[in-house]
Motif scaffolding. Structure first.
Motif, short mmCIF file in Angstrom:
data_model
loop_
_atom_site.label_atom_id
_atom_site.label_comp_id
_atom_site.label_asym_id
_atom_site.label_seq_id
_atom_site.Cartn_x
_atom_site.Cartn_y
_atom_site.Cartn_z
N GLN A 1 10.40 3.65 7.08
CA GLN A 1 9.78 4.32 8.21
C GLN A 1 8.28 4.53 7.95
OE1 GLN A 1 11.21 8.34 8.45
NE2 GLN A 1 10.85 8.53 10.64
N THR A 2 7.45 4.25 8.95
CA THR A 2 6.05 4.65 8.89
C THR A 2 5.77 5.45 10.15
OG1 THR A 2 5.34 2.58 9.93
CG2 THR A 2 5.27 2.67 7.53
N THR A 3 5.54 6.74 9.97
CA THR A 3 5.37 7.62 11.14
C THR A 3 3.92 7.71 11.60
OG1 THR A 3 4.97 9.53 9.73
CG2 THR A 3 7.25 9.15 10.40
N TRP A 4 3.02 7.35 10.73
CA TRP A 4 1.60 7.61 11.01
C TRP A 4 0.93 6.49 11.80
CZ3 TRP A 4 -2.25 4.40 9.10
CH2 TRP A 4 -1.78 3.38 8.24
N ALA A 5 1.56 5.32 11.79
CA ALA A 5 1.00 4.17 12.52
C ALA A 5 2.15 3.29 12.99
CB ALA A 5 0.05 3.36 11.63
N ASP B 1 11.57 5.22 -0.40
CA ASP B 1 11.71 5.74 0.96
C ASP B 1 11.76 7.25 0.90
OD1 ASP B 1 11.87 3.23 2.23
OD2 ASP B 1 13.97 3.04 1.66
N TRP B 2 10.65 7.87 1.21
CA TRP B 2 10.59 9.33 1.25
C TRP B 2 9.50 9.75 2.22
CZ3 TRP B 2 9.63 10.19 -4.71
CH2 TRP B 2 8.52 9.45 -5.12
N ASP C 1 0.82 -1.21 0.00
CA ASP C 1 0.00 0.00 0.00
C ASP C 1 0.86 1.26 0.00
OD1 ASP C 1 -3.15 0.41 0.74
OD2 ASP C 1 -1.95 2.08 1.50
N ARG C 2 0.24 2.34 -0.49
CA ARG C 2 0.87 3.66 -0.36
C ARG C 2 1.36 3.93 1.07
NH1 ARG C 2 -1.04 7.70 -3.70
NH2 ARG C 2 -0.97 7.01 -5.82
N ASN C 3 0.59 3.44 2.05
CA ASN C 3 0.87 3.78 3.45
C ASN C 3 2.09 3.08 4.03
OD1 ASN C 3 0.09 1.21 4.34
ND2 ASN C 3 -2.00 1.84 4.86
N GLY C 4 2.78 2.27 3.21
CA GLY C 4 4.03 1.66 3.66
C GLY C 4 3.91 0.26 4.20
N TYR C 5 2.69 -0.28 4.26
CA TYR C 5 2.49 -1.63 4.78
C TYR C 5 2.14 -2.61 3.66
CZ TYR C 5 2.86 0.06 9.52
OH TYR C 5 3.34 0.60 10.68
N PHE C 6 2.67 -3.82 3.83
CA PHE C 6 2.40 -4.93 2.92
C PHE C 6 1.35 -5.81 3.58
CE2 PHE C 6 3.25 -9.31 1.58
CZ PHE C 6 3.31 -9.19 0.20
N PHE C 7 0.19 -5.91 2.95
CA PHE C 7 -0.93 -6.62 3.54
C PHE C 7 -1.09 -8.01 2.93
CE2 PHE C 7 -1.73 -2.18 4.03
CZ PHE C 7 -2.26 -2.07 5.30
N VAL C 8 -1.37 -8.96 3.80
CA VAL C 8 -1.78 -10.29 3.35
C VAL C 8 -3.17 -10.53 3.93
CG1 VAL C 8 -1.32 -12.76 3.42
CG2 VAL C 8 0.59 -11.13 3.25
N LEU C 9 -4.11 -10.84 3.05
CA LEU C 9 -5.50 -11.10 3.45
C LEU C 9 -5.92 -12.46 2.94
CD1 LEU C 9 -7.16 -7.73 2.29
CD2 LEU C 9 -6.09 -8.19 4.50
N ASP C 10 -6.92 -13.05 3.61
CA ASP C 10 -7.59 -14.23 3.08
C ASP C 10 -8.44 -13.74 1.90
OD1 ASP C 10 -9.54 -16.15 2.47
OD2 ASP C 10 -9.49 -16.96 4.52
N ARG C 11 -8.12 -14.17 0.69
CA ARG C 11 -8.81 -13.57 -0.46
C ARG C 11 -10.23 -14.08 -0.65
NH1 ARG C 11 -5.30 -17.14 -3.37
NH2 ARG C 11 -6.37 -18.44 -4.91
N THR C 12 -10.61 -15.10 0.10
CA THR C 12 -11.99 -15.57 0.00
C THR C 12 -12.92 -14.74 0.88
OG1 THR C 12 -11.77 -17.18 1.79
CG2 THR C 12 -11.20 -17.93 -0.43
N SER D 1 5.87 9.79 6.95
CA SER D 1 6.52 8.83 6.06
C SER D 1 5.64 7.60 6.02
CB SER D 1 7.91 8.47 6.56
OG SER D 1 8.46 7.44 5.76
N PRO D 2 5.36 7.09 4.83
CA PRO D 2 5.78 7.55 3.52
C PRO D 2 5.16 8.91 3.16
CG PRO D 2 4.87 5.31 3.42
CD PRO D 2 4.55 5.86 4.76
N SER D 3 5.66 9.49 2.08
CA SER D 3 5.05 10.68 1.53
C SER D 3 3.77 10.28 0.80
CB SER D 3 6.00 11.36 0.56
OG SER D 3 5.98 10.68 -0.69
N PHE D 4 3.01 11.27 0.36
CA PHE D 4 1.75 10.94 -0.32
C PHE D 4 1.99 10.22 -1.64
CE2 PHE D 4 2.79 14.88 -2.32
CZ PHE D 4 2.36 14.72 -3.62
#
Lengths: 593, 291
Positions: free
Chosen positions: A375-379, A439-440, A351-362, A412-415
């Motif tokens: 770095q993720t400053t917002w969470a 990384d910005w 995601d833009r927000n800097g996190y890599f998500f794994v979900l159950d796709r079903t 961080s990340p930037s938009f």
């Protein structure tokens, strides 16, 4: 199924070689005048003689099972030809080529489509959409690729049309307006073909729009269903109302859901296994999050949609109540893996927000979220039980106080995102995801007044800056089962191109500095590079032709990054524009195995 | 936002130098040519915003509005024909100035000799040193109106709770209604595509109260004479800005043209033509503070 596929691919590859041996004029496999069917597109990943979908299969794993070209011989990969898009129209070339029946189809900047002979590079035809000169695109004049089906090549234009061309002649078969460009809508994504439908999202300006997904009949362009992405809006099926998206005013106050954002400008993926379309949605408006309390569903989310009806089966919101412009449009890639000893049907999104998500796709159930940027400053991570971010409240931009600007925060990340539009790849061989990341960070604050349309509007201001001394771009290999980064390649300029991985233990991606590079998929060691003459911001592909393995990528610097100044611009200010398709091959004599 | 990679936000203001602000135009090597070229070509190309009633809007394919008439008057004062062209607003003024004045659009939109309706704002001038913002010709402000349902328009705005409140999406008016008084009015705000439409909604009883710019309010009142659109006389408490000056922009090196346009506007102010031009659209002319 996964276990057998490798064998199937090798078999197909050998068959292709054998047929070529029979006679130079023999058609390749089953490719014929009727052209690819929806089922052929579903099988794209197992037919190495062609590339007939955006992402090498509707799951968009960008994985090729070909092994002729591999980590031990990639040094012998050489240019076969380059084909210029010509004219003075250059700028960003973010497209992914398609290959079918001896032809390479590629879209160019300014809503153009080209057909090149896949053996000689000679141009067969070119289509230039006639665009109104009054369009003022926000973010360069890019296009990310076409779709192919039957006798048609289908692509979207900057003035928000979908156009189907005859793939032999380049002549228009149908041309449909999907949104009003005068209201600020545009279109740049590659269309997705599902069950004889063209599935497409919308893109548009900051305010006053709501995201939507459309499915149209691939043969006529007529609308079959439309699904708005914001709660309270009503979808349609065959021209009839087909239920509300979400629940009215559950997560939006007043009538803000009418103008809430959530555009689906990057398109989607399709998983035949679960029969679901996955679409990401943009961030909410207005920027000042304090004016729109609530989660603001379904902005900054992934939606799973029933292809037959356009009904939303599940959603997962990556950034609830976004305040940083963390658009959630990124691709959700279906994959299978074993988590805690259990074989699971999963999907992943960087995601833009800097996190890599794994979900159950079903079901959309949260499995994990791990940081893939410095770095993720917002969470501070995600709550595994709720699947929601652990917000760091102090790092949310403040509301303006009277005539004073709101509290500025460093985010961080930037938009522009830990990852922007450029698609990642997933290797069935290594099990890893290869993420083109940056990384910005940014200083961001809400302004009480920003002038727009000659008057006083709301606004947010951003100052983007690097956060590491030696790089902005970083190609990272992520293990989706552990959330660990296995290797990384750092690049001085921001990475802005897509990734390809192959069973030859290879990962390809381009750089703004002009290189197409190949890496060892297991270690990240750089094995090969070639200077294309302009920045590479397109997505590479590979296929087998006449018994040799080919690689192709677009070259042409542009997109959103060069529109920004400041510190970031120092990393790319010397890069020249361009507009070429580059095609490489491993000569037979170099394959040696 | 969305959107796309949306660069349209103001980028970093890199390498700012406090260059000549305000009306002073910097002289450049090409400074004498632009006026001569306009006269030689016999046409002044004037840019106005699309869908910006009462300033500029398309009425069945014909451009109408205060800015449209002003553009024609400016051309006439130079003895040339007016080519008034509309353009869509980008996400901010910097992009408009780039697309319309100094570079042109990426898809072939030719730069214009002058762009109207540019806020006469110091920060904007600093960020856009490729253009000169000149000749402020109006002082814009805000006004609130009420309809039949809301008979007392002078109450503290927080008492409008429960009424249908109208504003243009994303404007300062919108933010005022959404955010002021602890947000008590937030769920009552109805969003419209333009301020003019928000005011007109009061006239057609689709809203009870509207907040918009003064020119939008006056024009909508004039266009709906039979409707009970009543203007609040008292101040609007805690509004973030009382208003701003509106000017026009030429290329930074178009000194000769800029000077000529400033003289034309000054003459129109002096002999009352500018006020009359506004009045024809139902809007009372107010002199810019910076004028």
């Amino acid at each position: 199924m996964k276990g057998n596929m490798t064998r199937g691919w090798i078999g197909a590859s050998l068959a292709a070689i054998a047929m070529v041996g029979l006679g130079a004029s023999a058609p390749v496999l089953a490719q014929n005048a009727a052209g690819p069917t929806s089922q052929d597109i579903v099988n794209d990943a197992s037919t190495p003689g062609d590339v007939i979908s955006y992402g090498l299969g509707p799951q968009a794993q960008r994985f090729s099972a070909l092994t002729t070209l591999n980590a031990s011989n990639v040094k012998k990969l050489v240019p076969a030809f380059a084909s210029s898009l010509g004219g003075e129209k250059q700028r960003g070339q973010e497209s992914q080529p398609l290959v079918y029946d001896g032809t390479i189809y590629v879209t160019g900047s300014y809503s153009r489509v080209f057909a090149f002979d896949s053996r000689t590079g000679e141009k067969k035809w070119e289509y230039d959409a006639r665009l109104p000169d009054g369009i003022m695109p926000c973010c360069d004049v890019v296009n990310r690729g076409a779709a192919i089906h039957g006798d048609k090549i289908i692509f979207a234009t900057l003035d928000a049309h979908l156009i189907a061309l005859n793939r032999h002649t380049g002549k228009v078969i149908w041309n449909k307006t999907i949104a009003d460009y005068q209201a600020g809508y545009s279109a740049t994504a590659a269309p997705l073909i599902v069950n004889d439908m063209v599935v497409f999202g919308n893109s548009g300006g900051e305010f006053g729009i709501t995201g939507a997904i459309q499915a149209r009949d691939v043969n006529t362009g007529e609308l079959i269903w439309e699904r708005p992405t914001i709660e309270g809006n009503i979808g349609t099926l065959h021209g009839q109302p087909n239920g509300m998206t979400g629940k009215l005013n559950a997560t939006w106050v007043g009538d803000q859901w009418k103008t809430g954002g959530g555009a689906t400008w990057l398109g989607g993926t399709y998983d035949p296994d679960t029969n679901l379309i996955y679409m990401g949605t943009g961030n909410p408006g207005p920027w000042n999050s304090h004016l729109r309390p609530g989660d603001n569903l379904y902005t900054s989310s992934t939606l799973a949609i029933d292809p037959a009806t356009g009904v939303i089966k599940w959603h997962y919101q990556t950034t609830p109540h976004d305040g940083w412009d963390f658009d959630g449009v990124n691709e959700f890639i279906p994959f299978d893996a074993t988590i805690n000893g259990k074989a699971m049907k999963l999907g992943a999104k960087a995601d833009r927000n800097g996190y890599f998500f794994v979900l159950d796709r079903t079901t959309g159930k949260f499995v994990s979220a791990n940081k893939f940027v410095l770095q993720t400053t917002w969470a501070d991570g995600y709550n595994a039980k709720t699947g929601r971010p652990n917000f760091i409240d102090a790092n949310r931009p403040g509301a303006p106080e009277g005539a004073e600007k709101g509290k500025s925060v460093f985010a961080s990340p930037s938009f522009l995102g830990g990852k922007n539009w450029m698609p990642m790849a997933h290797s069935k061989q290594t099990g890893l995801f290869y993420i083109p990341s940056n990384d910005w960070g940014m200083d961001i604050w809400n302004e009480p007044i920003a002038y727009k349309k000659g008057a006083a509007y709301l606004g947010a201001e951003f100052t983007i800056r690097p956060i590491a001394p030696d790089h902005i771009g970083a190609l990272r290999a992520m293990d989706p089962t552990t959330g660990k980064i296995v290797w990384e390649y750092k690049n001085k300029a921001p990475l802005w191109g897509g990734v390809l991985t192959t069973a030859g233990n290879l990962v390809f991606t381009g750089t703004p500095e002009g290189y197409l590079k190949a890496f060892d998929a297991k270690t990240g060691e750089e094995l090969w590079k070639f200077q294309t003459g302009s920045g590479v911001v397109g997505s590479p592909i590979t296929w087998v032709q006449d018994g040799e393995q080919y690689v192709a990528v677009m070259s042409g610097w542009g997109g959103a990054v060069p529109l920004w100044g400041g510190e970031v611009a120092k990393t790319f200010k010397e890069i020249s524009q361009g507009g070429s398709l580059w095609v490489f091959k491993l000569p037979k004599e170099a394959a040696g195995n | 936002m969305s959107m796309n990679e949306r660069p349209s936000r103001r980028a970093v203001i890199a390498g700012l130098s406090a260059l000549g602000l305000g009306c002073a135009l910097k002289s450049g090597p090409a400074s004498a040519a632009p006026l001569a070229k306009v006269k030689a070509d016999g046409v002044l190309r004037v840019a106005v915003y699309q869908d910006n009633r009462p300033w500029s809007w398309s009425d069945g394919g014909n451009l109408r509005g205060i800015d449209v008439d002003l553009g024609k008057a400016l051309a006439e004062s130079l003895g040339v024909r007016a080519d008034v062209v509309e353009f869509p607003a980008a996400d901010d003024l910097n992009a408009d100035l780039r697309n319309v004045v100094w570079r042109g659009g990426l898809l072939g939109f030719r730069p214009c000799d002058v762009m109207l309706h540019v806020p006469f704002d110091r920060q904007l001038m600093v960020e856009n040193d490729q253009v000169a913002v000149i000749s402020p010709y109006y002082r814009e402000g805000f006004a609130m109106v009420c309809g039949n349902e809301q008979t007392d328009c002078e109450v503290p705005p927080s008492q409008f709770k429960g009424k249908r409140l109208a504003a243009e999406t994303g404007t300062v008016s919108d933010a005022y209604l959404l955010g002021s008084f602890g947000g008590v009015l937030r769920s009552d705000v109805h969003h419209f595509g333009t301020g003019y439409a928000a005011v007109a909604a009061v006239g057609t009883d689709k809203a009870d109260v509207a907040l918009a710019t003064r020119a939008q309010v006056e024009a909508a009142q004039a266009d709906h004479p039979a409707a009970a659109i009543r203007r609040r006389r008292g101040p609007i408490p805690a509004l973030v800005t009382p208003g701003w000056d509106i000017g026009m922009a030429v290329k930074e090196n178009s000194r000769s043209l800029g000077d000529a346009l400033e003289e034309s506007v000054a003459r129109m102010i002096a002999d009352g033509r500018l006020a009359a031009l506004f009045k024809a659209h139902g809007v009372e002319w107010h002199a810019a503070l910076a004028g």
